[in-house]
Design a protein around this motif. Structure first.
Motif, PDB file in Angstrom:
ATOM      1  N   ASP A 180       6.920  -8.417  -4.333  1.00  0.00           N
ATOM      2  CA  ASP A 180       6.064  -8.882  -5.504  1.00  0.00           C
ATOM      3  C   ASP A 180       6.942  -8.779  -6.755  1.00  0.00           C
ATOM      4  O   ASP A 180       7.101  -7.897  -7.356  1.00  0.00           O
ATOM      5  CB  ASP A 180       4.882  -7.875  -5.722  1.00  0.00           C
ATOM      6  CG  ASP A 180       4.026  -8.004  -7.252  1.00  0.00           C
ATOM      7  OD1 ASP A 180       4.421  -9.106  -7.769  1.00  0.00           O
ATOM      8  OD2 ASP A 180       3.474  -7.034  -7.531  1.00  0.00           O
ATOM      9  N   GLU A 213       4.558  -7.450 -14.773  1.00  0.00           N
ATOM     10  CA  GLU A 213       3.820  -6.348 -14.467  1.00  0.00           C
ATOM     11  C   GLU A 213       3.441  -5.325 -15.750  1.00  0.00           C
ATOM     12  O   GLU A 213       2.631  -4.413 -15.212  1.00  0.00           O
ATOM     13  CB  GLU A 213       5.103  -5.288 -13.493  1.00  0.00           C
ATOM     14  CG  GLU A 213       5.414  -6.044 -12.471  1.00  0.00           C
ATOM     15  CD  GLU A 213       4.235  -6.016 -11.236  1.00  0.00           C
ATOM     16  OE1 GLU A 213       3.396  -5.600 -11.360  1.00  0.00           O
ATOM     17  OE2 GLU A 213       4.734  -7.049 -10.210  1.00  0.00           O
ATOM     18  N   HIS A 320       2.320  -3.083  -4.483  1.00  0.00           N
ATOM     19  CA  HIS A 320       3.056  -1.943  -5.459  1.00  0.00           C
ATOM     20  C   HIS A 320       3.533  -0.635  -4.861  1.00  0.00           C
ATOM     21  O   HIS A 320       3.504   0.353  -5.396  1.00  0.00           O
ATOM     22  CB  HIS A 320       2.124  -1.739  -6.628  1.00  0.00           C
ATOM     23  CG  HIS A 320       2.051  -2.806  -7.641  1.00  0.00           C
ATOM     24  ND1 HIS A 320       1.544  -2.582  -8.920  1.00  0.00           N
ATOM     25  CD2 HIS A 320       2.703  -4.098  -7.355  1.00  0.00           C
ATOM     26  CE1 HIS A 320       1.667  -3.945  -9.588  1.00  0.00           C
ATOM     27  NE2 HIS A 320       2.118  -4.772  -8.788  1.00  0.00           N
TER      28      HIS A 320
HETATM   29 ZN   LIG Z   1       2.630  -6.672  -9.276  1.00  0.00          ZN
END
Ligand SMILES: [Zn+2]
Length: 386
Positions: A180, A213, A320
């Motif tokens: 990610d 993020e 995550h």
């Molecule tokens: Zn993320």
């Protein structure tokens, strides 16, 4: 001393794409510390003449691929972010302890005792978290800084990530320190590469954003600065936590919305139509269409700040780095078939002859058909006896 050497094996049908994915997933990154991935993107585009790269005032990277003289009124702009939740070293508080800033969404209970690696030059320094400082109250308590015991000094600004190995392929999946959204950015580079090689007419934009993020501040700046031309239809690419009805391996997912908003219906319909065209001509291409409400993504920012925008994602395991089943941190993983198919989808979005009109043309055509077919019957049966 360990060195950063990406492994090169891959199960992708396209070895060049597999190599890009492996190399990208080996590079350390964190919010506000995306410079190493940006170097890779810059080097990659410098070797491809039809790809023009510019950076905006906050360091977001915009790549335009323009081949031939075709003018497109509403070109596509595909976006992905270059950061992943991580640490940035602040200062050594003793000869064996570094204080580091933490940025990103990982629950505080996973930190103390967890292993970290700081990237210093071409090698890394391992450490273990001794303590954390948090702000806010449950369930919104967030880690701000950590004290980490390290084997040797770590310079200010060094990127720290969870101590997981370089990418590994197991079956159809690739496991990495952070997919990610580096897997998303890698898919964009693979699409750029294919467009440049195929030399077929196209005009498309690819935006690589910073600091997603912490609340997609790079994407917000890109909207304010008009980094993305206003006429573009924006497609934000993410890796998104796997949901019970959106499984990995079943194809990349067209997102109709996220946790915060639903996206521009016509933009979603445009991507849907292009995917349907692709599925007709390529039997190995599969895709899904879902509401992915596990988190909020940059598409919400683009929609809110005035763009026609939608989202595409591939399902992500251990979102995550939280391996909820085992109750500990773990590498993230995605399915290589989904990755390969999303690259194909991007290529089609960039060069399709189907132009984005800002309307749901396919649905309007179907409605006109139904209207025509049943108009007479509808009118004639109005006064029919009961
Ligand atoms: Zn993320």
């Amino acid at each position: 001393m360990p060195t950063l050497t990406p492994t090169r094996k891959s199960r992708l049908p396209d070895p060049a794409a597999g190599r890009v994915l492996h190399e990208m997933l080996s590079i350390p990154t964190a919010p506000f510390a995306e410079h190493r991935v940006i170097d890779y993107v810059e080097n990659f585009c410098a070797k491809r003449k039809a790809a023009t790269l510019t950076r905006d005032d906050v360091g977001n990277v915009l790549v335009r691929v323009q081949i031939g003289r075709r003018t497109i009124a509403r070109p596509v702009c595909i976006t992905a972010h270059l950061d992943h939740p991580g640490f940035v070293a602040d200062r050594m508080t003793s000869t064996t302890t570094v204080r580091a800033f933490w940025r990103g969404g990982v629950p505080p209970e996973y930190f103390v005792g967890a292993r970290v690696r700081f990237f210093v030059g071409e090698s890394w320094v391992k450490g273990r978290i001794r303590s954390i400082k948090t702000v806010g109250r449950k369930p919104k308590r967030k880690v701000q800084t950590a004290l980490i015991d390290v084997s040797r000094p770590v310079p200010r600004g060094a990127i720290g990530m969870w101590d997981f190995p370089d990418p590994r392929v197991r079956g159809n999946r690739i496991h990495a320190r952070g997919c990610d959204d580096i897997a998303g950015a890698a898919a964009m580079l693979c699409a750029i590469d294919k467009l440049v090689r195929q030399k077929r007419a196209c005009d498309a934009y690819f935006l690589f954003t910073r600091a997603e993020e912490v609340g997609f501040v790079g994407a917000i700046a890109a909207c304010r600065l008009r980094t993305i031309p206003k006429r573009c239809v924006v497609v934000a690419m993410e890796t998104s936590s796997e949901r019970p009805n959106a499984k990995m391996g079943d194809g990349p997912i067209l997102r109709v919305g996220d946790k915060a908003s639903t996206f521009t219906p016509a933009a979603t319909a445009h991507c849907n139509q292009i995917a349907l065209d692709l599925a007709t001509s390529d039997k190995t291409f599969t895709f899904q269409r879902k509401l992915m409400d596990g988190g909020t993504c940059e598409s919400s920012a683009y929609c809110t700040l005035g763009y026609d925008a939608t989202g595409i994602c591939i399902a992500l395991g251990n979102y995550h780095n939280v391996d909820a089943k085992r109750g500990k941190l773990g590498p993230e993983y995605v399915d290589l078939r989904d990755f390969h198919n999303v690259v194909k989808w991007f290529v089609e979005l960039a060069r399709s002859r189907r132009c984005y009109s800002g309307r749901n043309d396919a649905l309007e055509a179907r409605m006109r058909d139904s209207e025509k077919t049943y108009k007479q019957l509808l009118e004639a049966s109005r006064a029919a006896p009961r």
